[in-house]
Design a protein around this motif. Structure first.
Motif, PDB file in Angstrom:
ATOM      1  N   THR A  37      49.737  41.780  32.231  1.00 46.58           N
ATOM      2  CA  THR A  37      49.137  42.969  31.616  1.00 46.58           C
ATOM      3  C   THR A  37      48.914  44.065  32.654  1.00 46.58           C
ATOM      4  OG1 THR A  37      46.985  41.992  31.949  1.00 46.58           O
ATOM      5  CG2 THR A  37      47.957  41.723  29.771  1.00 46.58           C
ATOM      6  N   ASP A  40      43.986  48.994  33.608  1.00 40.13           N
ATOM      7  CA  ASP A  40      43.455  49.992  32.689  1.00 40.13           C
ATOM      8  C   ASP A  40      43.436  51.357  33.386  1.00 40.13           C
ATOM      9  OD1 ASP A  40      41.931  50.447  30.076  1.00 40.13           O
ATOM     10  OD2 ASP A  40      40.608  51.361  31.574  1.00 40.13           O
ATOM     11  N   ASP A 194      47.228  48.513  25.214  1.00 38.61           N
ATOM     12  CA  ASP A 194      48.622  48.158  25.419  1.00 38.61           C
ATOM     13  C   ASP A 194      48.951  46.877  24.639  1.00 38.61           C
ATOM     14  OD1 ASP A 194      50.988  48.571  27.541  1.00 38.61           O
ATOM     15  OD2 ASP A 194      50.612  46.430  27.255  1.00 38.61           O
ATOM     16  N   SER A 196      50.745  44.204  25.366  1.00 40.33           N
ATOM     17  CA  SER A 196      50.599  42.938  26.094  1.00 40.33           C
ATOM     18  C   SER A 196      49.125  42.598  26.296  1.00 40.33           C
ATOM     19  CB  SER A 196      51.297  43.035  27.451  1.00 40.33           C
ATOM     20  OG  SER A 196      50.639  43.975  28.274  1.00 40.33           O
TER      21      SER A 196
END
Lengths: 249, 231
Positions: A37, A40, A194, A196
């Motif tokens: 991932t 952020d 997102d 993922s």
């Protein structure tokens, strides 16, 4: 129930399957959460705490609901099956651990993103009260006495907690809304996530739920064995006394 | 005897019994009331600022009440468990709901008396001011909050009464449950004192919370007290 009826091996095909699913999904969360991932935009790597924090919070609340439902089932069922009581107890024990993990991971996350370990947010405050209530519930289970007494007392306590928690939450909500206009947590709701990240979070929820189910299944079986042992010891003691009195005659 | 006493009659008899014991032994008056007064003085030592004291007086009064509640509940059940009196009442066929309401009523009478003393102490020691419209709010708040505290206290007191080692469990079980009362009663009292710029009208929604709380736990207690004291 007789102690001998228990097999020394406690795993069944069901628990093995649940356990395997838990391991696989948790491994996915570790890999997805730490490596796949993205960071952020605002929080950077700190957002990865979410993959643990949100699932543990979910499991903690789930555990509380399971305890309450199992307690109600015990009280309402005509047979007062001890299985309900043991599931309630096992779920509460696991719930305490997960609730503590939620608060710990949450306060670490809060330190990084809000700059403070703790905020008097209604959700935080209610969760901490839930933890204390749970600890009290476990203390009530440990009071001793017969299995029936333990089941009845703890079932009533679990249901009283269901009355308590909404009242605590509502009063904290009202308290904060009067004193502090915007909560630190508000505005988090419309974060664009997102794909993922969302998948990893979802797998995390599934993985932690499987872990919860696995722990509760095994724990309630251990509790059943402890209860059976208590009964066997009681029977043995009674037999011993009976034999003694026969010998005296 | 074939006729069962009504809940109201059992409650009145149990409340009268508990209050009579207190009138004769004066344990709460001679020990708990001075303790609560001492707590009020200790708060002043800890906070050490006249303005802060005036500002937080409402919260301190309710904290002192909560501490005293723990002791009063323990006393209330100590008189019943010492000679197995609680079991005797159950064996005599008294409705447990009646015992619950009766004991809660007796606790409520003692608590209200204590709170009057504490509010006088707050006026004297913490320099709070009370006006006529605030007084109406304060009286309503005291009655509704004390009803909730007495009901919850009696409920959990019944559970922890009896055999050894359970007294320590009472605060752990009871304090989280009465947290809404502490929040609600403190806010309402601050409004009544208009401390920190609060308006008297701000306090009334909190009285609503206190009434709901007392009603919920009154009902919960009536339904569950029998299961909790059964040994």
């Amino acid at each position: 129930m007789d102690a001998q009826t228990f097999n020394a091996r406690v795993a069944t095909p069901t628990t093995r399957l649940v356990g395997a699913m838990a391991i696989v999904s948790l491994a996915w969360v570790v890999i997805g959460g730490l490596f796949i991932t993205p960071k952020d935009v605002d929080q950077g790597d700190a957002v990865r705490i979410m993959y643990v924090h949100v699932p543990t919070a979910w499991v903690a609340y789930l555990a509380f609901i399971v305890t309450a439902v199992a307690s109600a089932c015990w009280l309402l069922s005509r047979k007062h099956s001890m299985g309900f009581d043991r599931v309630a107890g096992a779920s509460a024990e696991v719930g305490v651990v997960f609730m503590a993990m939620t608060l710990l991971s949450g306060s670490l996350w809060g330190r990084i993103t809000w700059g403070t370990y703790w905020a008097w947010d209604p959700r935080l405050t209610t969760t901490s009260f839930l933890l204390v209530t749970y600890i009290g519930y476990l203390a009530v289970r440990g009071l001793g006495g017969s299995l029936e007494q333990r089941a009845r007392r703890s079932a009533v306590i679990a249901l009283l907690a269901v009355l308590e928690i909404p009242l605590v939450h509502f009063s904290v909500l009202m308290w904060r809304s009067l004193h502090q206009k915007a909560s630190v947590l508000s505005g988090d709701g419309d974060i664009k996530m997102d794909g993922s990240m969302l998948t990893t979070l979802l797998v995390g929820v599934i993985g932690f739920t499987m872990t919860f189910a696995w722990l509760v299944l095994h724990r309630q079986r251990v509790l059943a064995m402890q209860d059976a042992m208590q009964m066997t010891q009681l029977d043995a003691a009674l037999r011993e006394r009976a034999d003694e009195s026969k010998g005296l005659k | 005897m074939s006729t069962q006493l009504s809940l109201g009659r059992v409650a009145r008899a149990v409340a009268a019994k508990d209050l009579r014991i207190e009138m004769r032994s004066r344990v709460v008056v001679n020990q708990v009331f001075p303790f609560a007064g001492l707590v009020m003085v200790m708060f002043a030592f800890a906070l050490d600022n006249d303005d802060v004291l005036t500002r937080v007086a409402g919260g301190l009064v309710w904290l002192a009440t909560l501490f005293s509640l723990i002791v009063i509940i323990q006393r209330s059940f100590a008189v019943d468990t010492a000679d197995g009196a609680l079991e005797a009442q159950r064996v005599a066929g008294l409705d447990p709901a009646g015992i619950f309401v009766g004991k809660a009523l007796a606790v409520m009478v003692q608590l209200v008396t204590l709170e009057i003393m504490l509010f006088v102490a707050a006026v004297v020691l913490y320099r709070v001011q009370l006006h006529a419209d605030g007084a109406v709010l304060l009286v309503t708040c005291v009655l509704s909050a004390t009803a909730g505290l007495s009901l919850v206290g009696t409920l959990y007191g019944g559970l922890t009464a009896g055999s050894r080692g359970r007294e320590t469990l009472l605060p752990l079980l009871m304090l989280p449950v009465v947290a809404p009362v502490l929040i609600g009663a403190t806010r309402a009292t601050e409004s009544a004192f208009t401390s920190g710029g609060a308006a008297v009208s701000d306090g009334w929604p909190w009285v609503g919370v206190l009434v709901v709380f007392a009603a919920v736990f009154g009902l919960g207690g009536i339904l569950s007290f029998g299961s909790l004291i059964e040994e």
